[in-house]
Design an enzyme around this catalytic site. Structure first.
Site, PDB file in Angstrom:
ATOM      1  N   LYS A 155       0.827  -1.205   0.000  1.00  0.00           N
ATOM      2  CA  LYS A 155       0.000   0.000   0.000  1.00  0.00           C
ATOM      3  C   LYS A 155       0.865   1.262   0.000  1.00  0.00           C
ATOM      4  O   LYS A 155       1.887   1.325   0.698  1.00  0.00           O
ATOM      5  CB  LYS A 155      -0.912  -0.012   1.232  1.00  0.00           C
ATOM      6  CG  LYS A 155      -1.915   1.130   1.307  1.00  0.00           C
ATOM      7  CD  LYS A 155      -2.793   0.967   2.551  1.00  0.00           C
ATOM      8  CE  LYS A 155      -3.824   2.087   2.671  1.00  0.00           C
ATOM      9  NZ  LYS A 155      -4.696   1.900   3.845  1.00  0.00           N
ATOM     10  N   SER A 215      -9.503   2.021   3.014  1.00  0.00           N
ATOM     11  CA  SER A 215      -8.576   2.814   2.222  1.00  0.00           C
ATOM     12  C   SER A 215      -7.560   1.969   1.449  1.00  0.00           C
ATOM     13  O   SER A 215      -6.852   2.484   0.573  1.00  0.00           O
ATOM     14  CB  SER A 215      -7.810   3.776   3.151  1.00  0.00           C
ATOM     15  OG  SER A 215      -7.080   3.047   4.139  1.00  0.00           O
ATOM     16  N   SER A 243     -10.419  -0.520   7.025  1.00  0.00           N
ATOM     17  CA  SER A 243      -9.739  -0.369   5.738  1.00  0.00           C
ATOM     18  C   SER A 243      -9.060  -1.615   5.210  1.00  0.00           C
ATOM     19  O   SER A 243      -8.502  -1.596   4.109  1.00  0.00           O
ATOM     20  CB  SER A 243      -8.716   0.767   5.828  1.00  0.00           C
ATOM     21  OG  SER A 243      -9.372   1.996   6.020  1.00  0.00           O
TER      22      SER A 243
END
Length: 421
Positions: free
Chosen positions: A75, A144, A168
């Site tokens: 990420k 996210s 998330s």
């Protein structure tokens, strides 16, 4: 579409190489990326260079790590010394860290190939990025950790790393139909990871099988598998939480039916009404801490922030110190209260999301991750159901704090139970 454990096996037997595996992933990315848009940064030549080095190490009979030659997506809020880390924001465009985050360093030591950086929402908050759901490009992959979940679901990479401050990891895993595991708070070092809310931030992981999650958890979170052997089925508590009415009717029906199908192995449990405070408590802590840790962006780049993030930071800046301290105290009380459930039950069964993936103008409602994230508990989303629209519908299991290994064992039991003929 090999799982990570399957790929590790064929590499160990010499049937394929890391270079061939990475080449296959890159070919899949070239095929699916125009529609899915899961990657923020990808350097094919660099990925293949890493893979060839892993192959040289294997053929040279050097020490082989548990992730040797396996590609992993990371990420884009997690620092990588050899790739940009832009935190999903135009304010950090071109940012180049000078060292790896601790979790990336652990991946490299274990022999992983860092394939590239996956899309994050803006500063891992609520403003959606460019990523689409691989099952339906008109739907969100969640947030996210949008790119991490979508890349795994689309067969672009077998493993990916994300983070969770509310829901998330669990939410995008559920929307994309993959496994998503958020360990106990603090189980994986957050050194070198964007800090939003240190009370809540947790590094998590995505994979296409529970064996793959266990493999990553062993490497990154020191979660050793519980010894196999005869044991009674786990005692599951079906907990709806105060968010139950926010779930759509098909989701409520699916979870209620699942609980009923488990019979005496699952008992519905109502939490005390005071637990409904958890959602306000979480918001107070998260937004107050976000306002502190994004102070420089607020001061020097406010116009470059999305409207939703400006609203969050504005609220966070207005939180009185007394309200923040009360929320921290209430968090401890709620965690202690939830911990009492684990004197009677082995795990909690609850929805992962309020429904299947909604349209792209939102990253979805995080309500079913809030209480467990606030309490710092390990949670996993399992792709065990589908909604009436045919899209994935995750089932969430939650374990006791530091009971990560047992939670994975209970998840394995649940998968076997539901998939048995």
């Amino acid at each position: 579409m090999l799982t990570a454990t399957g790929a590790a096996l064929v590499m160990a037997t010499g049937e394929t190489s890391s270079e061939q595996l990475v080449e296959a992933c890159l070919a899949r990315i070239r095929e699916r990326e125009p529609a899915v848009q899961a990657w923020q940064f990808l350097d094919e030549a660099h990925a293949l260079t890493q893979a060839r080095e892993r192959d040289r190490e294997r053929f040279g009979r050097r020490a082989i790590g548990p992730l040797h030659g396996l590609p992993v997506g990371v990420k884009d809020i997690i620092d990588t010394a050899d790739m940009p880390t832009e935190n999903g924001s135009v304010l950090h465009a071109g940012r180049r860290p000078d060292k790896d985050a601790a979790v990336v360093a652990s991946l490299r030591v274990a022999g992983a190939v860092i394939l590239g950086k996956t899309v994050s929402t803006e500063f891992a908050a609520y403003a959606a990025g460019k990523t689409r759901n691989p099952h339906d490009p008109t739907r969100t992959p969640g947030g996210s950790s949008s790119g991490s979940a979508a890349a795994v679901a689309a067969g672009m990479v077998p493993l990916a790393i994300g983070t969770q401050t509310n829901a998330s990891v669990v939410r995008p895993a559920a929307y994309c139909g993959v496994h998503g595991f958020k360990p106990s708070h603090g189980r994986i070092s957050r050194d070198g990871v964007l800090t939003l809310s240190p009370t809540l931030d947790t590094v998590g992981m995505f994979a296409r099988s529970l064996d793959d999650i266990a493999l990553l958890a062993r490497v990154l979170a020191d979660v050793e598998p519980v010894a196999a052997g005869p044991r009674t089925p786990p005692r599951l508590a079906f907990v709806k939480t105060a968010a139950w009415e926010r779930a759509d009717l098909p989701t409520r029906a699916a979870l209620a039916a699942l609980s009923a199908a488990l019979g005496t192995d699952c008992e519905e449990v109502d939490l005390p009404e005071a637990h409904a405070e958890a959602w306000d408590c979480h918001r107070t802590i998260m937004e107050a801490e976000m306002a502190v840790h994004l102070e420089q962006e607020w001061a020097h780049g406010r116009d470059g922030l999305s409207a939703s993030l400006r609203e969050q930071l504005g609220r966070g800046r207005d939180v009185p110190a007394s309200a923040y301290q009360r929320a921290l105290k209430r968090r401890t009380q709620l965690a202690d209260s939830v911990a009492e459930l684990f004197t009677r039950f082995d795990a909690i069964l609850t929805p992962a999301t309020t429904g299947t993936a909604p349209p792209l103008d939102t990253t979805g409602d995080p309500a079913f991750g809030t209480l467990w994230t606030l309490c710092g508990l390990p949670a996993i989303s399992l792709p065990l159901r589908h909604g009436p629209d045919g899209l994935p519908l995750g089932v969430q299991l939650v374990g006791a704090h530091s009971g990560d290994a047992r939670l994975l064992q209970h998840a394995r039991w649940l998968e076997h139970r539901l998939r048995a003929p």
